[in-house]
Scaffold this motif. Structure first.
Motif, short mmCIF file in Angstrom:
data_model
loop_
_atom_site.label_atom_id
_atom_site.label_comp_id
_atom_site.label_asym_id
_atom_site.label_seq_id
_atom_site.Cartn_x
_atom_site.Cartn_y
_atom_site.Cartn_z
N VAL A 106 0.83 -1.21 0.00
CA VAL A 106 0.00 0.00 0.00
C VAL A 106 0.86 1.25 0.00
O VAL A 106 0.38 2.35 -0.32
CB VAL A 106 -0.95 0.01 1.21
CG1 VAL A 106 -1.88 -1.19 1.18
CG2 VAL A 106 -0.19 0.06 2.53
N SER A 107 2.12 1.13 0.36
CA SER A 107 3.08 2.24 0.33
C SER A 107 4.47 1.65 0.47
O SER A 107 4.63 0.44 0.68
CB SER A 107 2.80 3.25 1.46
OG SER A 107 2.96 2.63 2.72
N GLY B 222 7.08 -3.73 3.87
CA GLY B 222 7.47 -5.13 3.87
C GLY B 222 7.05 -5.91 2.63
O GLY B 222 7.03 -7.14 2.66
N THR B 223 6.74 -5.22 1.55
CA THR B 223 6.28 -5.89 0.33
C THR B 223 7.33 -6.85 -0.21
O THR B 223 7.04 -8.02 -0.50
CB THR B 223 5.92 -4.85 -0.74
OG1 THR B 223 5.02 -3.88 -0.19
CG2 THR B 223 5.28 -5.51 -1.94
N THR B 224 8.55 -6.36 -0.37
CA THR B 224 9.62 -7.20 -0.90
C THR B 224 9.96 -8.34 0.05
O THR B 224 10.25 -9.46 -0.38
CB THR B 224 10.86 -6.35 -1.18
OG1 THR B 224 10.52 -5.31 -2.12
CG2 THR B 224 11.99 -7.18 -1.79
N THR B 225 9.92 -8.07 1.35
CA THR B 225 10.18 -9.12 2.33
C THR B 225 9.16 -10.24 2.22
O THR B 225 9.51 -11.43 2.22
CB THR B 225 10.15 -8.54 3.75
OG1 THR B 225 11.17 -7.55 3.90
CG2 THR B 225 10.35 -9.63 4.80
N ALA C 212 0.34 -4.41 4.05
CA ALA C 212 0.12 -3.13 4.72
C ALA C 212 0.62 -3.24 6.16
O ALA C 212 0.68 -4.34 6.72
CB ALA C 212 -1.37 -2.76 4.70
N PRO C 213 0.98 -2.12 6.77
CA PRO C 213 1.39 -2.17 8.17
C PRO C 213 0.18 -2.36 9.09
O PRO C 213 -0.95 -2.02 8.72
CB PRO C 213 2.04 -0.80 8.39
CG PRO C 213 1.35 0.10 7.40
CD PRO C 213 1.08 -0.77 6.20
N ASP C 214 0.42 -2.90 10.27
CA ASP C 214 -0.65 -3.14 11.23
C ASP C 214 -0.94 -1.85 11.99
O ASP C 214 -0.69 -1.73 13.20
CB ASP C 214 -0.24 -4.25 12.19
CG ASP C 214 -1.38 -4.62 13.15
OD1 ASP C 214 -2.54 -4.43 12.77
OD2 ASP C 214 -1.08 -5.08 14.26
N THR C 215 -1.45 -0.86 11.27
CA THR C 215 -1.81 0.43 11.84
C THR C 215 -3.15 0.84 11.27
O THR C 215 -3.67 0.23 10.33
CB THR C 215 -0.76 1.51 11.48
OG1 THR C 215 -0.71 1.66 10.04
CG2 THR C 215 0.63 1.12 11.98
N GLU C 216 -3.71 1.90 11.82
CA GLU C 216 -4.98 2.40 11.30
C GLU C 216 -4.84 2.83 9.85
O GLU C 216 -5.70 2.55 9.01
CB GLU C 216 -5.47 3.56 12.15
CG GLU C 216 -6.83 4.10 11.72
CD GLU C 216 -7.31 5.23 12.63
OE1 GLU C 216 -8.32 5.87 12.28
OE2 GLU C 216 -6.68 5.46 13.67
N LEU D 159 -0.93 -8.06 7.09
CA LEU D 159 -0.55 -6.94 7.94
C LEU D 159 0.78 -7.25 8.60
O LEU D 159 0.95 -8.29 9.24
CB LEU D 159 -1.62 -6.68 9.00
CG LEU D 159 -3.01 -6.29 8.50
CD1 LEU D 159 -3.95 -6.04 9.68
CD2 LEU D 159 -2.94 -5.05 7.61
N THR D 160 1.74 -6.35 8.44
CA THR D 160 3.05 -6.54 9.04
C THR D 160 3.13 -5.75 10.33
O THR D 160 2.70 -4.59 10.40
CB THR D 160 4.16 -6.08 8.08
OG1 THR D 160 3.92 -4.73 7.68
CG2 THR D 160 4.18 -6.96 6.84
N SER D 161 3.65 -6.37 11.36
CA SER D 161 3.73 -5.75 12.68
C SER D 161 5.14 -5.22 12.91
O SER D 161 6.12 -5.85 12.53
CB SER D 161 3.38 -6.78 13.75
OG SER D 161 3.53 -6.23 15.04
N ILE D 162 5.23 -4.09 13.58
CA ILE D 162 6.53 -3.48 13.85
C ILE D 162 7.16 -4.07 15.11
O ILE D 162 8.29 -4.54 15.10
CB ILE D 162 6.41 -1.95 13.98
CG1 ILE D 162 5.92 -1.37 12.65
CG2 ILE D 162 7.74 -1.33 14.38
CD1 ILE D 162 5.67 0.12 12.70
#
Length: 345
Positions: free
Chosen positions: A120-121, A125-128, A260-264, A290-293
């Motif tokens: 989404v931006s 973590g898209t490539t990961t 996408a990141p695990d954020t709003e 969803l990727t978590s930080i």
């Protein structure tokens, strides 16, 4: 007629085993796997130190092994202990999740499946996720897998996948479309080997004038070639879900992974991207990741989660044997969900 594997791909001719060396079965052209089965065999292949490739001089992809030689695990000792205790208290429920996910990754296929990963931006973590999924497919399945960096300008997929050389998609595309392609070596000859029957083609880390975006017609030809010779093609489309290049990649996709990141912000952007994909490519199933930080992830029913992992966060080549236990389970579930979606299940 050649003997068929349960996946539908022809098996390689069987050769009599010799002392200390067994022939590989599976897709024609597969390299021999190390002796042993299961995780021990795969870990042995992954952890075997690689010598610098012949063209390593000046290559940004080659990085010498760490001087300390220590294994950088994705889990701390406390996290490993907590996982083992949790698995014991739940009667092996976590281990059972890994078994079920691995079974989904091994699901039979008839022709090569194509999975496009889009973020989404940037920096989510898209490539990961793309590199990790490709390496899991190659580790668990018994056929070749292709990982492709088809981002707009430059990418790090080759580095994350552990490529042994520079292998540019643009150069391979010209060769594959202009010369006869009859065997697996014809397809992977221009690609970089990443271990476990995973091959990769990518973009230069520094954008080059000779490296051009891929077009719809060009990608249609390439994807047809890949599907004939490799079981799964994982494509990193980068962080431009609505770009012309991503649209070209989606035309032949069997499934899409939206990262996408695990954020709003991440969840709202993922919902917007899914809605856009549903409107433009209604027949393509979508898996949201969803990727978590820095915290365990809370998952909705239709969403997969990839927890924080120290090994992945280090930004080096991905080694499956270095992943944290929960990361390995989550990543295998993501790969299994994507393949199930690509198979129409």
């Amino acid at each position: 007629m050649a003997e068929q594997s349960r996946t539908g791909f022809p098996l390689a001719p069987q050769a009599l085993p010799t002392a200390g060396n067994r022939s590989a079965t599976g897709f024609p052209g597969m390299a021999a796997r190390p002796q042993g089965t299961g995780e021990t065999s795969r870990a042995a292949e992954e952890d075997t130190p690689r010598l610098p490739p012949a063209n390593a001089s000046g290559s940004p992809l080659w990085r010498p092994p760490s001087a300390s030689g220590r294994k950088s695990s994705g889990d701390t000792w406390w996290e490993r202990l907590r996982f083992e205790m949790s698995d014991a208290l739940t009667s092996g429920a976590l281990s059972e999740r890994l078994v079920r996910a691995s079974t989904a990754v091994e699901a039979p296929i008839t022709t090569g499946r194509r999975i496009v990963v889009v973020g989404v931006s940037g920096g989510v973590g898209t490539t990961t996720v793309a590199a990790l999924s490709a390496k899991l497919f190659g580790s668990i399945r018994q056929e070749p897998v292709m990982a492709i960096d088809a981002t707009d300008e430059s990418g790090r997929l080759l580095h994350y996948a552990g490529a042994d050389k520079d292998a540019l998609l643009s150069a391979a595309a010209v060769k594959l479309r202009s010369q006869p392609v009859r065997t697996l070596p014809d397809v992977v000859g221009s690609a970089a080997a990443c271990g476990n029957q995973v091959f990769a083609l990518g973009r230069p880390e520094v954008p080059a004038a000779t490296n051009h975006p891929i077009g719809a017609t060009e990608w249609t030809d390439l994807s047809a070639i890949f599907s004939r010779f490799v079981a799964v093609t994982v494509v990193d489309a980068g962080a431009s879900p609505r770009s012309g290049q991503t649209t070209a990649l989606l035309e032949t996709a069997h499934a899409v992974i939206v990262v996408a990141p695990d954020t709003e912000f991440g969840t709202s952007r993922a919902a917007a991207v899914r809605a856009a994909l549903s409107a433009s490519h209604a027949g393509i199933p979508v898996v949201t990741v969803l990727t978590s930080i820095n915290s365990p992830i809370g998952r909705a029913e239709d969403t997969a989660g990839l927890p924080f992992d120290r090994h992945l966060a280090a930004g080096g080549p991905i080694r499956l044997s270095h992943l944290g236990a929960r990361t390995r389970i989550a990543a295998t579930e993501i790969a299994g969900s994507a393949l199930s979606a690509a198979n129409g299940r």
